[in-house]
Every structure is written in C-alpha cells, then in structure tokens.
Design an enzyme around this catalytic site. Structure first.
Site, PDB file in Angstrom:
ATOM      1  CG  ASP A  19      50.945  61.595  77.380  1.00  0.00           C
ATOM      2  OD1 ASP A  19      50.473  61.264  78.483  1.00  0.00           O
ATOM      3  OD2 ASP A  19      50.436  61.249  76.295  1.00  0.00           O
ATOM      4  CG  HIS A  76      46.685  62.771  74.767  1.00  0.00           C
ATOM      5  ND1 HIS A  76      47.966  62.300  74.916  1.00  0.00           N
ATOM      6  CD2 HIS A  76      46.767  63.860  73.965  1.00  0.00           C
ATOM      7  CE1 HIS A  76      48.804  63.063  74.213  1.00  0.00           C
ATOM      8  NE2 HIS A  76      48.095  64.030  73.639  1.00  0.00           N
ATOM      9  CG  ASP A 136      52.107  62.161  60.331  1.00  0.00           C
ATOM     10  OD1 ASP A 136      51.929  63.320  60.782  1.00  0.00           O
ATOM     11  OD2 ASP A 136      51.236  61.277  60.388  1.00  0.00           O
ATOM     12  CG  ASP A 165      48.050  59.348  77.937  1.00  0.00           C
ATOM     13  OD1 ASP A 165      48.943  58.622  77.474  1.00  0.00           O
ATOM     14  OD2 ASP A 165      47.619  60.371  77.358  1.00  0.00           O
ATOM     15  CG  HIS A 222      43.826  58.157  72.070  1.00  0.00           C
ATOM     16  ND1 HIS A 222      43.087  59.038  72.832  1.00  0.00           N
ATOM     17  CD2 HIS A 222      45.131  58.465  72.301  1.00  0.00           C
ATOM     18  CE1 HIS A 222      43.919  59.844  73.480  1.00  0.00           C
ATOM     19  NE2 HIS A 222      45.162  59.510  73.184  1.00  0.00           N
ATOM     20  CE1 TYR A 229      53.834  59.368  72.366  1.00  0.00           C
ATOM     21  CE2 TYR A 229      52.587  60.898  73.739  1.00  0.00           C
ATOM     22  CZ  TYR A 229      52.652  59.739  72.984  1.00  0.00           C
ATOM     23  OH  TYR A 229      51.549  58.951  72.862  1.00  0.00           O
TER      24      TYR A 229
HETATM   25  N1  Q9C Z   1      46.150  67.715  65.419  1.00  0.00           N
HETATM   26  C1  Q9C Z   1      48.770  58.849  73.211  1.00  0.00           C
HETATM   27  O1  Q9C Z   1      49.333  59.550  74.010  1.00  0.00           O
HETATM   28  N2  Q9C Z   1      47.751  64.271  68.453  1.00  0.00           N
HETATM   29  N3  Q9C Z   1      48.299  59.345  72.071  1.00  0.00           N
HETATM   30  C2  Q9C Z   1      46.961  64.617  67.306  1.00  0.00           C
HETATM   31  C3  Q9C Z   1      46.131  66.332  65.788  1.00  0.00           C
HETATM   32  C4  Q9C Z   1      47.668  62.876  68.738  1.00  0.00           C
HETATM   33  C5  Q9C Z   1      48.420  60.734  71.763  1.00  0.00           C
HETATM   34  C6  Q9C Z   1      46.995  66.073  66.992  1.00  0.00           C
HETATM   35  C7  Q9C Z   1      48.139  62.534  70.119  1.00  0.00           C
HETATM   36  C8  Q9C Z   1      47.916  61.076  70.423  1.00  0.00           C
HETATM   37  C9  Q9C Z   1      48.624  57.390  73.444  1.00  0.00           C
HETATM   38 ZN    ZN Z   2      48.695  60.545  75.694  1.00  0.00          ZN
END
Ligand code: Q9C
Ligand code: ZN
Length: 512
Positions: free
Chosen positions: A267, A176, A22, A174, A137, A307
């Site tokens: 990140d 996000h 994935d 973070d 999230h 990451y």
């Molecule tokens: N097109 C944290 O950093 N990306 N989560 C999804 C979908 C998910 C990051 C992209 C990134 C999650 C904890």
């Molecule tokens: Zn993140």
C-alpha cells in the site's frame, strides 16, 4: 547449499472475506491474494520458485505473542452466525470476522513459520509468503487494521527460540505503522524494528503519538525501534531510496542481523487508495535487493497490505523476481527526495544518533541548506518542493493508474538487454569474453553504402572502411534493439566509424 527462492501460497486464505457492508474494511479482498498469484504465474515466476505448503500455526506458536484470551475469542468465532460475527468485529478498530477467518489466520501464521523454517534450515535461500489476513497491526490482546494474529512478530519470536537467534531485523515497508509489532518488541534489543508510514503529523490512521520518529524503543530496547513518519502523501522512489540509504541501511549493516523479515505491504506503492504514495513497482526490486545483502541473504518476505490490485500484483512480482536473483530494473526519473522526506529523514537520524555510530559517521550536510547553493542546484532543488509535483498523483482523477502500470511494466520488463556482448570478430576476441558472444552477420557492401551515403557524402569508399562501418552498424543495431548490451568491432578507421555510429543512433531517436 541454500539456493532456491521459496514461495508459499494457499488458496484457502482467500475464503476470509467481509460478509456485510463496511466502507473501512471493504478494500481487504480475497483477490489481493489470487490476483498477485496469477500475475506471478503470468511472468513465469511461480515455476521458478520452490513450493512449500502452508500449515496451521499451532496454539503454542500463536501464544508466543498473543494472550490466551485473544486466541480464545478468535477461536470462538468459527461457529458464529453473521450477526454474532459483526458484533465481535465491532470490538476492534477495522477488523472483520468470517467463519473461516480463524482457520485462515492460523494458516497465515503457519505459512510464515514454514518460510522461516525453509530459510533457516537451508531448504531455500529466501522467499515470500502470500498470506491473509495480514499481521502487523495485531497486538497481544487485540485484532486491529485487518490483522488478527501478528504473523511477522510470531515468526521473529519463533526464530529466536527455535534457531537461537540473537539479532532479527524486521523491515516494515507497508504504508501504515505496524504499531502491533512495535508494541511487541519495543523493549527487546534482539529485534530491530524499522517502519516507514504515512503519518501527516498524526492525522493519518492509526494516528498515534508513538508512531513518530522519537519513539526509539524502551528500556533495553532503546535504539531498536525506528519510525520514519511521512508527513506528506506522494512519496516516491527517490524518497524511499533516500530512506534506505540514509536511515535503514546504515543501521541494519551495523546491527548485522542473522535473519531479515519483511512486513511487506504494498500500500506504499503507486495507486494505492490508502497510501496515496507514488513509488513504482520496481522500487520494491531495489528495496529487496538491498535487504538481500544482509544476514547472508536470509530474507523472508511476508505480505501485509496493498489494496490497488494491479499495483500490488506488479510489486509482488518485482519482489519475487529479485529474490530469484534477476537483475534489478533501472529506476528512472527525478532522484532527489522531497523536502518533507528529507526533514523526516533528518529527524529520525537525529533521534537515533545516540544508538548507532554509522549514523554519526555519514556526512549528510549535503541534505541541508539546499537553498543556499548555486542557481543550477536551486533549479534542481525546485523538485524539493513542499508538495510533490502533480506528474502522477495529483492527476489521479484523470490518469488511470492501471493503464500507466501496464505501459510502465512493459517498458521496464521487456526491453532489458541481456548481458551479452556482440562481436564481429570470430577469431581473435571470442576467448576474451566472459559471457555469451553473439556473432553479428556483417552487412552487405551496397547495403552499407546506401545507409552511410545518406549522411556521409564524402565517404572514402575503400573496402576496409565499409566493412568496418558495416560491423559497427550491425552491432549498433543490436544494441538499439536491446538484443545485446554492448559490442566489439575490429575497425581500422575508428573515428569515421564512431561518427557514423553516432549519427545512426541519433536517427533512431536516442536522446542522450
Ligand atoms: N478510520 C493493513 O494495511 N483504516 N492494514 C482504518 C479508520 C485501516 C490497514 C481507518 C487500515 C488498515 C495491513
Ligand atoms: Zn498497510
């Protein structure tokens, strides 16, 4: 008295892993935890911390934030085969289940609560919990973005309940948006939530309208939700520091929290494939240091994203090192925030001015009309371009971030001069100096002569002058080698000594 820094880590949280292919989820790997811990060992930070074991968060604790339906779904995955796990995972946006995910997520919750307990009970002054899966999230009824249970949100509810806290600050650095945390507390004035995040005008995941600066909270919670959206990639140290100076810190000091919890995703650091930002590890030392000034130092740092393994590990180390009380490393380079960052900062300040008087007090007119200033300023402001310079990010393809970090960390961690003062006078000065004094062995007379005559032809050759120059040069050598920070030399001929010292330092390649 609380004095130590608590570190919580349990290897079992590395057993949660992606079992199928994935491309969205494959960056959330067990090595994020293990390599960060290894790096902490490498810098001898692990042995300086107080170790507290993780525990499982109880069902009751998880239900402080989540629905029983969500808990039951998570629980049911423990006995599923790969095919079933994949099917349940597909019900969520960017999440994967492993048979041990439920156990790890309960450990992640429990580790976070152990840290809160240690800090609130005074067992430690502050601390960090290295956990997986992350939490910010995750929502009342849903896993999302690699998160199953919202560790930090549960910790805030737990702390309110168990320690009767009225004001908790959650800082989410973070990259996000922790939309899960926002949803949980948006009507709650006792939890101030701050998040900066890559947004790009809603283009970037999770692409929500409610991640923008105008989502300030709801009902009684108005003013207690602060979103700082980054609309360009490449944000760096100066942008992050500007965000702290002009948004978070004024509000945080006015709020005066009793506990600070960090949703600590790295990140937002350089090299991260998700964030595409430019901030170097030492900026996290500064962010940590600022937050240590709140809530009597009661600061709980909980791992979220991150990451790029090397960048993540170095940033974790910077954070823990700072929690331990080490001096923060100097930040070098361009210190002006970019135009896009300034715009975001002004927007969120304007949105929150009705709620926070410290935002109205502070004059930020210097952030405006930059183009009308003098040529000199204009030149400086050319750094305030619409897009960041390509020094590091744009050349991502050719520059190896890992190699960069290796050299970078060496240069910021090792040559930090200790706070020591050198002196050549063992009799008169020693007792005035507050810290360790290193006596410098004076140089041999002929040694000084050879050195000095190289660039000071018409030198007066009396013993006093030579001795004075020798002391001076000996101290200067120690400063240049970063063995001491400064020094005191008894000198009968200060002007000559200073001139020689200056030339000597130029020889060593000092730029300024
Ligand atoms: N097109 C944290 O950093 N990306 N989560 C999804 C979908 C998910 C990051 C992209 C990134 C999650 C904890
Ligand atoms: Zn993140």
């Amino acid at each position: 008295m609380a004095s130590g820094t608590v570190l919580i880590y349990d290897e079992e949280m590395t057993t949660h892993k992606l079992l199928w292919s994935d491309p969205i989820c494959d960056i959330e790997v067990p090595e994020r935890l293990s390599s960060s811990y290894e790096q902490l060992k490498c810098y001898h930070l692990v042995e300086r911390c107080v170790h507290v074991p993780a525990r499982e968060g109880s069902e009751e604790e998880i239900l402080l934030v989540h629905s029983s339906e969500h808990l039951e779904v998570a629980k049911s995955t423990q006995t599923m085969n790969e095919e079933e796990l994949k099917r349940v995972s597909e019900n969520y946006d960017a999440f994967f289940f492993h048979p041990n995910t439920y156990r790890c997520a309960r450990l992640a919750v429990g580790a976070t609560l152990q840290l809160v307990d240690a800090v609130m009970s005074g067992k430690g002054r502050n601390g960090m919990a290295l956990v997986r899966p992350p939490g910010h999230h995750s929502q009342r009824n849903a896993a999302n973005g690699f998160c199953l249970f919202n560790n930090v949100a549960i910790a805030a509810e737990y702390a309110k309940l168990k320690y009767d806290l009225q004001r908790i600050l959650i800082v989410d650095w973070d990259v996000h948006h922790g939309q899960g945390t926002q949803y949980i507390f948006e009507e709650d004035p006792s939890v101030l939530y701050f998040s900066w995040h890559r947004y790009e005008h809603q283009e970037f995941w999770p692409s929500l309208k409610e991640s923008d600066y105008d989502a300030v909270g709801l009902g009684k919670g108005k003013g207690f939700n602060i979103n700082l959206p980054w609309n360009k990639v490449g944000m760096g140290n100066s942008d992050y520091l500007a965000a702290f100076f002009h948004v978070l810190l004024p509000v945080a000091f006015e709020f005066d929290p009793e506990l600070v919890i960090v949703s600590s995703g790295y990140d937002s650091g350089i090299g991260d494939p998700e964030g595409q930002m430019n901030a170097t590890p030492e900026v996290f030392a500064h962010l940590t240091h600022f937050l240590m000034q709140l809530a009597n130092g009661k600061l709980c740092v909980i791992l979220e994203g991150g990451y790029h393994l090397k960048s993540l590990a170095e940033s974790v180390c910077m954070t823990v090192k700072t929690l331990l009380g080490d001096p923060v490393p100097q930040i070098t380079g361009e210190m002006a925030p970019c135009r896009s960052a300034v715009e975001s900062i002004q927007n969120v300040r304007a949105a929150h001015k009705p709620y926070w008087k410290w935002l109205t007090y502070e004059d930020t007119s210097f952030l405006q009309n930059l183009s009308t200033k003098s040529n000199l300023l204009k030149k400086a402001n050319s750094n305030l371009s619409t897009e960041h310079d390509s020094k590091i990010t744009n050349s991502n393809e050719n520059v190896k971030v890992e190699r960069f970090l290796e050299l970078h960390m060496k240069s910021i961690l090792f040559p930090v001069p200790p706070i020591k003062t050198a002196t050549t006078d063992s009799t008169g000065l020693a007792h005035f100096l507050p810290v360790a004094v290193h006596l410098v062995k004076e140089m041999d007379k002929t040694e000084i002569k050879t050195l000095v005559s190289g660039f000071y032809v018409d030198l007066v050759e009396d013993d006093k002058t030579l001795l004075s120059l020798g002391s001076m040069l000996a101290i200067l050598d120690k400063i240049l080698k970063k063995e001491v920070r400064n020094g005191i030399a008894a000198s009968p001929t200060p002007a000559v000594s200073a001139a020689v010292a200056l030339r000597h330092s130029v020889r060593f390649g000092f730029q300024r």
